[in-house]
Design a protein around this motif. Structure first.
Motif, PDB file in Angstrom:
ATOM      1  N   ILE A 188       0.835  -1.206   0.000  1.00  0.00           N
ATOM      2  CA  ILE A 188       0.000   0.000   0.000  1.00  0.00           C
ATOM      3  C   ILE A 188       0.870   1.256   0.000  1.00  0.00           C
ATOM      4  CG2 ILE A 188      -1.716   1.303   1.317  1.00  0.00           C
ATOM      5  CD1 ILE A 188      -2.815  -1.384   2.310  1.00  0.00           C
ATOM      6  N   LEU A 189       1.941   1.237   0.805  1.00  0.00           N
ATOM      7  CA  LEU A 189       2.874   2.373   0.832  1.00  0.00           C
ATOM      8  C   LEU A 189       3.503   2.589  -0.541  1.00  0.00           C
ATOM      9  CD1 LEU A 189       4.593   4.538   2.269  1.00  0.00           C
ATOM     10  CD2 LEU A 189       6.196   2.706   2.900  1.00  0.00           C
ATOM     11  N   ASN A 190       3.932   1.508  -1.171  1.00  0.00           N
ATOM     12  CA  ASN A 190       4.522   1.611  -2.502  1.00  0.00           C
ATOM     13  C   ASN A 190       3.504   2.138  -3.522  1.00  0.00           C
ATOM     14  OD1 ASN A 190       7.127   0.672  -1.846  1.00  0.00           O
ATOM     15  ND2 ASN A 190       6.399  -1.446  -1.863  1.00  0.00           N
ATOM     16  N   TYR A 191       2.255   1.736  -3.360  1.00  0.00           N
ATOM     17  CA  TYR A 191       1.198   2.229  -4.240  1.00  0.00           C
ATOM     18  C   TYR A 191       1.048   3.741  -4.095  1.00  0.00           C
ATOM     19  CZ  TYR A 191      -3.575   2.972  -5.978  1.00  0.00           C
ATOM     20  OH  TYR A 191      -4.658   3.440  -6.652  1.00  0.00           O
ATOM     21  N   TRP A 192       1.117   4.223  -2.861  1.00  0.00           N
ATOM     22  CA  TRP A 192       1.015   5.665  -2.595  1.00  0.00           C
ATOM     23  C   TRP A 192       2.197   6.413  -3.198  1.00  0.00           C
ATOM     24  CZ3 TRP A 192       3.965   9.112   0.403  1.00  0.00           C
ATOM     25  CH2 TRP A 192       3.373  10.349   0.657  1.00  0.00           C
ATOM     26  N   ILE A 193       3.398   5.852  -3.048  1.00  0.00           N
ATOM     27  CA  ILE A 193       4.595   6.477  -3.627  1.00  0.00           C
ATOM     28  C   ILE A 193       4.528   6.440  -5.145  1.00  0.00           C
ATOM     29  CG2 ILE A 193       7.110   6.321  -3.808  1.00  0.00           C
ATOM     30  CD1 ILE A 193       7.157   5.143  -1.000  1.00  0.00           C
TER      31      ILE A 193
END
Length: 277
Positions: A188-193
């Motif tokens: 999810i964090l990578n998706y946001w980045i």
């Protein structure tokens, strides 16, 4: 571990090429769909062969008369355990690919992130033992945030603890659930980045220069600690000298990697000053 790194690099190396990035973003497909399609492709490329390998291993054993539900249980545990380990390494490596702009730097960044937190905790413990004369090392081993981050702050250290507990006959369910949760949060964090990563980051070693400080400062402190422990007399003097020399060398190496040019060794002396402070 290697599979997680390879899948992350193979699936998202296009982020480091402006031509490929323009091609992907010109497609009539949302960024989110592109991201999750690559993520699922990476996950399935490991999990499906793993399930088949375990199934075939059980079948081979059964054909030779070695079959029991205990082996089936071990096979399922291996599938779950290795899948969660892959997910964690995949998420960390994917984070490195998001934060960098060149494939080689992304691979190096993945290796750094996999050992970053345990190494950082070891550095803090080293400074405690050197400068805090009343530090009780045995008490520090009992618990605390440093111990938690040292044991579970990396997929590698997490897997070592899972293996140790399983070897001792202890339950690993909590660790597996925790690892799965962290792996999902990483995706999810990578998706946001991914949504906020500028296209211009492709071709640059680091997508954001602030990353430099999180690498540079701990390495300088570690070099200072090494210099302190290498001598018997005037240890504090050698501690300072080692940090100063280490700061210049490490800053120069990072600048060379960032620009891919040896002539940039002494560039951005202001950043060096910030790291020194």
């Amino acid at each position: 571990v290697v599979a997680g790194l390879i899948c992350a690099v193979a699936g998202f190396e296009y982020l480091h090429s402006k031509k490929k990035l323009d091609c992907y973003h010109s497609l009539p497909v949302k960024r989110g769909q592109i991201y999750w399609q690559h993520v699922w492709a990476g996950l399935l490329s490991f999990i499906v062969p793993l399930i088949l390998a375990v199934f075939l291993a059980i079948c081979v054993g059964a054909s030779h008369g070695y079959f029991s539900f205990h082996f089936v249980k071990l096979g399922l545990l291996n599938i779950v355990g290795y899948s969660v380990l892959f997910l964690l390494v995949y998420g960390v490596s994917l984070l490195a690919m998001m934060l960098t702009g060149r494939v080689l730097v992304g691979i190096l960044g993945s290796c750094v992130l996999l050992v970053y937190m345990p190494a950082l905790m070891q550095m803090f413990k080293g400074y405690e033992s050197v400068f805090f004369k009343t530090c009780a090392a045995e008490y520090a081993k009992a618990g605390g945030i440093f111990k938690v981050l040292e044991n579970y702050g990396s997929p590698l250290s997490w897997w070592v603890n899972v293996a140790d507990r399983n070897r001792n006959g202890e339950s690993v369910l909590v660790l597996l659930i925790g690892g799965l949760t962290v792996g999902i949060l990483l995706l999810i964090l990578n998706y946001w980045i991914y949504h906020r990563r500028p296209t211009e980051a492709a071709g640059h070693s680091m997508a954001a220069r602030v990353i430099q400080y999180f690498i540079e400062i701990p390495l300088v402190l570690i070099m200072g600690l090494i210099g302190h422990e290498m001598v018997i007399k005037h240890q504090n003097i050698w501690w300072v000298i080692s940090m100063v020399v280490g700061l210049v060398i490490i800053h120069g190496v990072i600048e060379v990697i960032y620009y891919a040019d040896f002539r940039k060794f002494f560039r951005h002396l202001g950043h060096l000053g910030i790291s020194a402070v």
